[in-house]
Design a protein around this motif. Structure first.
Motif, short mmCIF file in Angstrom:
data_model
loop_
_atom_site.label_atom_id
_atom_site.label_comp_id
_atom_site.label_asym_id
_atom_site.label_seq_id
_atom_site.Cartn_x
_atom_site.Cartn_y
_atom_site.Cartn_z
N TRP A 16 4.38 -0.68 -12.07
CA TRP A 16 4.94 -1.55 -11.01
C TRP A 16 3.84 -2.51 -10.52
O TRP A 16 4.06 -3.70 -10.34
CB TRP A 16 5.47 -0.70 -9.86
N LEU B 156 -1.50 5.29 -8.81
CA LEU B 156 -1.32 5.82 -10.17
C LEU B 156 0.14 6.11 -10.48
O LEU B 156 0.57 5.99 -11.62
CB LEU B 156 -2.16 7.09 -10.35
N LEU B 157 0.89 6.50 -9.44
CA LEU B 157 2.29 6.84 -9.68
C LEU B 157 3.20 5.62 -9.58
O LEU B 157 4.42 5.75 -9.58
CB LEU B 157 2.73 7.95 -8.72
N ASN B 158 2.59 4.47 -9.47
CA ASN B 158 3.33 3.21 -9.56
C ASN B 158 2.58 2.24 -10.46
O ASN B 158 2.59 1.03 -10.24
CB ASN B 158 3.48 2.59 -8.16
N ALA B 159 1.92 2.79 -11.47
CA ALA B 159 0.98 2.00 -12.26
C ALA B 159 1.61 0.75 -12.86
O ALA B 159 1.09 -0.36 -12.70
CB ALA B 159 0.39 2.86 -13.37
#
Lengths: 386, 386
Positions: free
Chosen positions: A223, A218-221
Motif C-alpha cells: 500500500w 510492514l503490514l501495509n508494505a
C-alpha cells in the motif's frame, strides 16, 4: 506561564542549554526553551541544516504554544562552541545517530554535565553511556531520557516549526538512576510535561512508536509502495488485524516488564500501550475503558490526520525496528521471555529492507548489560555499573 | 482434440469418474471431462451447492476450452452413489477439508481405487492417506496429487464456470510412489497438462500459492480491510518489498529440498518459484531470465487482473498458511533447515486471525512422517510405509 531563567531551586545563575540535533525535535526544543526565556545554543553536524536558523537568528513556531519567535544565541556546526559553558545538553536526534554523538562528546563530558536524550527510545541511554565508556570516557556523566520526543512537531518551513502538542505525563528516567532526584527538578522546569520514571528500562520498555510504526509500515508494505503513502498512517493503516499484531507485541512487552520485576525485585509500572497512550493525551477515555487496541488507535485525534511515509526506507522502520524492537527482543531473551510476534516483525523488516537489524540494532552488548545478571539489574541501573 | 472415452491403453470399457467437491475446481473438472466425453458424477456435502447443477443436468463453461455444456450423469450429496462403480476419484476441495473427506471415504476405498487430489497442496496427500489409516482403512489405496488446481477457474453463475487457463507442466506425484508408472497414463489422458513428478514431497514443496498468498494478504492487511480488497492482488499488492519476502520464503523452500536430497539421497528437482511460475505459463520469458521475483510477479498476465479478497478471513490465509507454510516449516525442522521468514508469516497470521495455525495446520504427525527418519524418506515415499 512564561518562566524566567534563574528561578531553579538552588541555582542563582542562569545556565546555557545546548541542543544537539536540528531536526524536528531540535527546532521544537529551541522554540520552546527560547519562548520560556532560556539562552540556547543549537548544533548540527550538517552546516546546511543550520542555514535557515542562522539567517533568522532563531526559530519561529506555531501550534500549542501559540505563535512566536525564539532567538538562539549560538547556532553552530562546531561541538565545542555549542556546548561551551553548558551543563545541560539536550540531544534530539534519531537513536540511530546516538553512537556518533557519543563519540563526538566523549572528550568533553564529565560529572558536571547532565545529558538529556530527548528521546532515548528503547535502551538508547544505556547504549549512549556504554559508547562513551568504550570511547574512553570514564566519568560518571549524568544522563536522563524520555521514551519519545517531548512534543509532536514538524518543521514547516525555513526556521519554522509547528508544535501541535506537548506530550503529557512523559516519564523521565536517569542513568545512573541515583541521580534522578537531583536531576528531575531541573528537567521538569524545562519540560513541565515530564514525570519521574523508575529507571531507564521502565521508560525504554514503553516504546509506543516501536509498537505502532513497524506493524503500520510492514503490514501495509505494498500500500505504501504503490500509493507513495497516500493514506492516513495511524487511521486507515491500522485495521483490526494490524491492531491485533500491535496488541500481540504489547503483550510480549508487558511480559518482559513483569519478568524483570519478578527476577530483579524491581517495581516498574506494567502499563499497557492503551494506558500510556491515554496518559500521553493520544486517545479517548472511552478507548481506555474498552481496553481495545483498535479503538484506541482509531480514536487518536492527534494522530488521525498524519499521512503515511512515502517509502518503507524511513525511520518508522530503520529506527523503530533496530532501536525499538531489537532491544525489546534482546531484553526479553535476557529475562527468558520469548517474543515471537516482535521477532516476526524484525525478521520481515530484515528481508524487506535487505538489512540486518539484528546486527545494526541495539544488542545487550551495545547496551552494556550483556554481562549483567538479571538478578542484579536493579543495582546496575541505580549505580551505573556493578 | 476431443477425446472419446474407452481409448485408454489397456482398457476396453469406459469407467465412470467421480468428482468430489463442487466448488470452482469441481465445476471445472466436470466441465473439462464432460467436454472430453467422459461420464462423470459429482458430489458435494452441501445439497444446496448442487442445486444449480441438478437443475441444468450439468455445467456450462467458457474460457480456454471455448464455450459449451457438459452433462453430469450423477449429481448427489450421497457419497456411495457418487463413487459407485468409479475407480478414479478426483477430490477437488480445499486441503482444509481433506480430513473430513478421508473419514468419509475410509469405509469404501481399496486397492482398486485411484484417488487424485486436485490439488494436494503441501503434504495434503500424505495427510489424506494418514487419515485414511487412522480411520481404520488398511488398504493400499493409490493416491496421486498436483500441487495446485489443474485450471485457473471461477464459478461465474449458476452451473457456469469460467476457465481462463489450464496450467502447463503441472507435476503429478503418487503415494505410494511405486504406483506412479501405472497411474500416470490414465491421469495424463484426463489432464494432458500433467508431467510426472519425483514424489509427493517434490510436488508438495513447489507450493506457489503458499509463497504468494500469505505475503500478499498479511503484508497488505489494512489495505485489504480498509478497501475491502479493492486493488489488484498480484499486481498492485506485490510491491518490491513484498516480492523480497516471497523471495526469502522461496530461498528457504529450496534449502529444504536440497537438504532432503542430500540427506535422503533423493533426486528431486530444486527449481525456483520463478522457474515453476514460468513453466506453468504464468510469467514472461524476460522475467525468467532476469531471475527477479518482482518482475516475475508484475509480468504475470493471467494473474494481473485478479482483485484482492475482501477480507483476510479467506483461504489465501486459512488454507495457505495452515496447509502450505506450516507443513513447509515442519518439513524444514525435520531436515534441520530453519525457515525464519516463513515462520514469521505463520506467526503473524496466528496473531492477526486469532487462530493457531501451528496446531490446526499440517504437522509432521498429521502427514504420518514424524516417525520416519529423514534418511529413509525415499523408501517411505516409494513403498507408502517403512
Amino acid at each position: 506561564m512564561k518562566r524566567k531563567p534563574g528561578i531553579w531551586k538552588g541555582r542563582t545563575t542562569m545556565e546555557k542549554i545546548a541542543i544537539l540535533g536540528a531536526g524536528n525535535g531540535g527546532h521544537a526544543v529551541a522554540a520552546d526553551l527560547g519562548r520560556q526565556g532560556y539562552e540556547t545554543s543549537i548544533y548540527s553536524r550538517s552546516a546546511a541544516t543550520l542555514e535557515a536558523l542562522t539567517a533568522r537568528g532563531g526559530v519561529a513556531y506555531t501550534g500549542c504554544f501559540g505563535e512566536g519567535f525564539s532567538p538562539i544565541k549560538t547556532i553552530t556546526p562546531n561541538i565545542e562552541e555549542a556546548i561551551d559553558g553548558a551543563r545541560i545538553i539536550i540531544i534530539t536526534v534519531p537513536t540511530i545517530a546516538l553512537t556518533w554523538y557519543a563519540h563526538l562528546l566523549a572528550p568533553y563530558l564529565n560529572e558536571s554535565h547532565t545529558v538529556m536524550l530527548n528521546p532515548g527510545h528503547t535502551g538508547g541511554g544505556l547504549h549512549f553511556v556504554q559508547t562513551l565508556r568504550e570511547a574512553g570516557n570514564a566519568k560518571e556523566v549524568r544522563t536522563c531520557e524520555t521514551i519519545t520526543l517531548t512534543y509532536g512537531c514538524r518543521i514547516r518551513g525555513p526556521a519554522l516549526v509547528w508544535i501541535p502538542l506537548a506530550m503529557t505525563n512523559l516519564r523521565l528516567a536517569a542513568f545512573p538512576g541515583k541521580h534522578l532526584d537531583a536531576l528531575f527538578p531541573t528537567i521538569h522546569t524545562l519540560f513541565p510535561n515530564v514525570v519521574p520514571g523508575t529507571n531507564v528500562l521502565e521508560t525504554g520498555l514503553t516504546d509506543l512508536n516501536a509498537m505502532e510504526h513497524p506493524p503500520g509500515m510492514l503490514l501495509n508494505a505494498a500500500w505504501i509502495e504503490h500509493t507513495k503513502g497516500n493514506f492516513r498512517f495511524y487511521f486507515d493503516g491500522v485495521s483490526p488485524a494490524v491492531a491485533r499484531v500491535i496488541q500481540g507485541m504489547d503483550d510480549e512487552r508487558m511480559r518482559i516488564l513483569r519478568a524483570l520485576n519478578e527476577r530483579a525485585g524491581l517495581d516498574m509500572r506494567v502499563m499497557s500501550f492503551i494506558e500510556y497512550f491515554y496518559e500521553a493525551g493520544l486517545t479517548s477515555r472511552a478507548a481506555l475503558e474498552s481496553g481495545d487496541m483498535y479503538q484506541a488507535l482509531q480514536e487518536s485525534e492527534p494522530n488521525k490526520p498524519i499521512q503515511a511515509p512515502d517509502s518503507l526506507d524511513h525511520r518508522y522502520v530503520n529506527e523503530d525496528v533496530g532501536f525499538g524492537l531489537v532491544p525489546m527482543v534482546e531484553i526479553g531473551r535476557w529475562v527468558g521471555i520469548e517474543c515471537p510476534t516482535t521477532e516476526a516483525l524484525v525478521r520481515l523488516a530484515c528481508v524487506m529492507m535487505k538489512r540486518d537489524y539484528w546486527h545494526e540494532g541495539l544488542t545487550l552488548a551495545k547496551m552494556g548489560v550483556d554481562q549483567v545478571p538479571v538478578e542484579r539489574v536493579g543495582e546496575f541501573l541505580w549505580e551505573g555499573h556493578l
